[in-house]
Design an enzyme around this catalytic site. Structure first.
Site, mmCIF file in Angstrom:
data_model
loop_
_atom_site.group_PDB
_atom_site.id
_atom_site.type_symbol
_atom_site.label_atom_id
_atom_site.label_comp_id
_atom_site.label_asym_id
_atom_site.label_seq_id
_atom_site.Cartn_x
_atom_site.Cartn_y
_atom_site.Cartn_z
ATOM 1 N N SER A 1 0.835 -1.205 0.000
ATOM 2 C CA SER A 1 0.000 0.000 0.000
ATOM 3 C C SER A 1 0.865 1.248 0.000
ATOM 4 O O SER A 1 1.968 1.255 0.564
ATOM 5 C CB SER A 1 -0.881 0.000 1.255
ATOM 6 O OG SER A 1 -1.468 1.265 1.458
ATOM 7 N N TYR B 1 -2.461 0.278 10.250
ATOM 8 C CA TYR B 1 -2.663 -0.358 8.940
ATOM 9 C C TYR B 1 -1.410 -0.214 8.082
ATOM 10 O O TYR B 1 -0.881 -1.195 7.548
ATOM 11 C CB TYR B 1 -3.863 0.258 8.213
ATOM 12 C CG TYR B 1 -3.923 -0.147 6.763
ATOM 13 C CD1 TYR B 1 -4.140 -1.474 6.402
ATOM 14 C CD2 TYR B 1 -3.722 0.785 5.742
ATOM 15 C CE1 TYR B 1 -4.168 -1.856 5.066
ATOM 16 C CE2 TYR B 1 -3.752 0.410 4.411
ATOM 17 C CZ TYR B 1 -3.969 -0.910 4.079
ATOM 18 O OH TYR B 1 -3.986 -1.292 2.757
#
Length: 354
Positions: free
Chosen positions: A137, A161
């Site tokens: 990501s 995250y």
């Protein structure tokens, strides 16, 4: 562009293949001639997505798709799967994605994103399957040192995250350094949006959406009353944050380009690539584009910034273009068009209104 050459029937395991990006990638894999097995615990996805994939590709290609209900955190599930099927490579999507949720429940994110990936590495090593594409990501860049983000930038994720993705990357790099025969590609996504052009598969989050486009879409179909925009005082042209939105079908093709790279390159090591368009779009620009595509007015409510949100993040795409032969081909207009086709066909997602 991605080669249209058919695969020679390689068998690919897709973890999290019932999810948003996974399901779109499975469609493209099947169309390119790969055999595909999906493992998914259906925590944040539904089996209906797999049924829709089968309908999209037709009965002949559908016979090359197998679904297994399992959880990567249970290493026994993986052991059983690998003992029954010889996989040539793995594409690893499975995991949780939500910045806000990760702040509230970090242990769940480290369990689902990090522990599960370590289990996958152990079982792949045991069965001598050492070609892996990992879903990473752009959050690993945090508040980036430079714009556009380049792959060798400093990495300083700003929330659990992002850190879970960064730790997965570090584990991958360490394992490849220890065992040189591993070939690993880390794909750093920017902001996936859109849907398959058929409108048959798309993003269907459970609960309140974490990301902009599914939130906009739910306002457009009257599931939510208004769009909360977090931050309207950023130093940007309209005060809202800028992100690099990428069509999910471009992302799917990026995975196939990465897979081909693994099969054709001996000394790839563990290499990261950005998958984005290289163009930044503000939140308000995205809202306007969706309004144009849908013909719907999106009511908005301006809210304070969320802690940890960066002002602007968009990708340098040169490395993926040069080394993977991949470049995003869809613009914001097509992203919104396809997102609206999915939303208008399926206003309450795969399973309808309960």
């Amino acid at each position: 562009m991605v080669s249209s050459r058919m695969a020679s029937g390689e068998t690919i395991l897709v973890t999290g293949g019932a999810g948003f990006i996974g399901s779109h990638t499975v469609v493209q894999l099947l169309k390119q001639g790969f055999h595909v097995s999906i493992i998914d615990n259906l925590y944040n996805s539904v089996i209906d997505a797999v049924h829709r994939v089968r309908l999209l590709v037709g009965p002949l290609l559908s016979s090359n798709l197998h679904f297994h209900h399992g959880d990567l955190r249970n290493i026994h599930d993986l052991d059983i799967l690998f003992s029954k099927t010889k996989f040539d490579a793995v594409i690893h999507f499975a995991g949780l994605k939500g910045v806000g949720e990760s702040v509230l429940n970090p242990s769940n994110y480290y369990d689902n994103n990090l522990v599960a990936t370590i289990n996958l590495f152990q079982v792949m090593s045991k069965f001598n399957c050492k070609k892996l594409v990992i879903s990473s990501s752009a959050t690993v860049y945090g508040q980036p040192d430079q714009i556009p983000c380049v792959e060798d930038s400093n990495l300083h994720a700003m929330n659990p995250y992002g850190r879970s993705k960064l730790f997965v990357e570090e584990v991958a790099r360490d394992i490849q350094r220890a065992e040189a025969e591993w070939r690993i590609i880390l794909l750093r996504y920017f902001n996936p949006v859109g849907a398959h052009e058929s409108g048959q598969i798309g993003e269907d989050p459970r609960g309140l959406p974490n990301n902009l486009m599914p939130y906009i879409q739910q306002v457009a179909v009257a599931r939510l009353p208004e769009l909360n925009i977090y931050g309207h005082d950023y130093p940007t042209k309209d005060g809202t944050a800028i992100r690099d939105y990428i069509h999910v079908m471009d992302l799917a093709d990026g995975h196939i380009a990465a897979l081909r790279k693994l099969f054709t390159t001996d000394n790839i090591g563990c290499t990261a690539y950005n998958l984005g368009t290289g163009r930044g779009t503000s939140v308000l620009e995205m809202v306007a584009a969706f309004e144009k595509a849908s013909g719907k007015k999106i009511p908005i409510k301006m809210c304070p910034r969320r802690p940890g949100d960066a002002t602007a993040v968009y990708a340098s795409t040169e490395k993926a273009e040069k080394e993977l032969g991949w470049k995003a081909k869809y613009g914001v207009e097509e992203m919104c068009r396809d997102q609206w086709k999915w939303a208008s066909n399926n206003p309450w997602g795969y399973q309808g209104k309960h």
